[in-house]
Design a protein around this motif. Structure first.
Motif: not given
Ligand SMILES: [Mg+2]
Ligand SMILES: Nc1ncnc2c1ncn2[C@@H]1O[C@H](COP(=O)(O)OP(=O)(O)OP(=O)(O)O)[C@@H](O)[C@H]1O
Length: 319
Positions: A48, A110, A112
């Motif tokens: 992240d 993003y 994840d």
């Molecule tokens: Mg993560």
């Protein structure tokens, strides 16, 4: 490539590890491109962190950064969350709603833990990644997506492809540029740098005196295996900052039993007259650590069943 971004990226990581430096060179090369990026690495290694850094220092830093938690979003909500819908698309669609993908226009999307998507949603996303176009649920107009796509996974996606749980076409779409963050135990040279950084930051925040770890603390930190990687180090350093009473945080600010070998634990237990319960808790913690939290293996090793293990973990507040 912009030199300023390269400096920012290296400074953010402050790493001495050759593997991280090599990885950062690849990062710098993609900052000004729109290539999809796939971030791999164990839990807590900084996926992240890196995704946000790529966004912040890349050519889309002026746009939004939208994180989509693929592992925890309920599948029935996923499509409307992501694609949005037109008024009347379904019973509860009283108003038009813009989906997350559309909200990321001009910025970064993003995804994840993409490994957590079920096959149906993988198919939906493949179309987005391939054609870079989306359609709201219940809508006709197709909208062109202008955003960088980053995905992350802490499971081996290639293995998932072989097992049939991850689409190979999606994998190859995402895998244009893949970056693997090494576990902390394979870049020990960074432990003191990160430990000091996290400690100082937390000490400032909580107005505590710590400025660095003592030499003894540093050596304890360096020899540990860090199954939780950078996240675990950060938690421990912040806790040490809070407990610190002097500029150099000594071993008394560390949860020492976590770092000791079983043999050391026994010696300490006798010297400090631990209760049997405390010893049991420390031993279970150690077995969970060496089995990397594999509950069946840990229960096997301890000679108890999984239910008992769970009860004991709860009782002793083990992670
Ligand atoms: Mg993560
Ligand atoms: N190089 C770094 N410098 C400073 N902080 C870092 C660095 N790498 C990771 N961190 C911090 O460590 C913590 C864990 O990192 P992150 O959440 O990015 O891990 P992750 O790989 O996404 O883990 P998971 O797979 O569990 O989601 C975060 O608090 C992050 O800010």
């Amino acid at each position: 490539v912009n030199d300023r971004s390269a400096v920012l990226v290296r400074r953010a990581f402050a790493s001495k590890s050759p593997r991280i430096r090599e990885l950062l060179e690849s990062v710098v090369r993609i900052l000004d491109l729109d290539a999809n990026v796939l971030l791999l690495g164990e839990s807590g290694t900084g996926k992240d962190f890196l995704a946000e850094l790529v966004h912040r220092t890349g050519r889309r830093s002026g746009g939004p950064f939208l994180k989509i938690d693929c592992a925890n979003l309920p599948p029935d909500l996923f499509e409307s969350e992501l694609f949005g819908y037109e008024k009347g698309a379904f019973t509860d669609a009283h108003d038009r709603k813009t989906g997350k993908i559309e909200l990321a226009q001009g910025g970064t999307l993003y995804f994840d833990e993409v490994g957590g998507l079920d096959l149906h949603l993988q198919a939906k996303l493949l179309r987005v990644f391939q054609e870079r176009r989306i359609t709201r649920l219940g809508g006709n107009a197709s909208i062109t997506l202008d955003a960088r796509i980053i995905a992350s996974s802490n499971v081996d996606l290639f293995e998932a492809v072989r097992a049939g749980t991850f689409r190979s076409d999606l994998y190859y779409r995402l895998n244009v540029m893949s970056l693997t963050l090494p576990p902390l135990r394979e870049r020990r040279e960074d432990i003191p740098i990160l430990a000091r950084r996290f400690l100082r930051r937390a000490a400032e925040r909580y107005r505590r005196p710590a400025e660095d770890f003592s030499a003894e603390s540093h050596s304890i930190l360096r020899s540990y295996t860090w199954p939780g990687n950078v996240r675990e180090l950060r938690n421990i350093a912040e806790r040490a900052a809070i407990l610190s009473t002097e500029p150099l945080a000594g071993p008394e600010t560390l949860p020492t039993e976590r770092f000791l070998s079983p043999r050391d634990i026994l010696e300490l237990a006798v010297a400090e007259r631990w209760s049997l319960e405390r010893l049991e808790a420390a031993y279970i913690a150690e077995v969970l650590r060496v089995t990397r939290n594999n509950r069946s293996r840990a229960a096997d090793l301890l000679g108890i069943n999984r239910k008992t293990l769970l009860e004991k973990r709860r009782k002793y507040g083990l992670p």
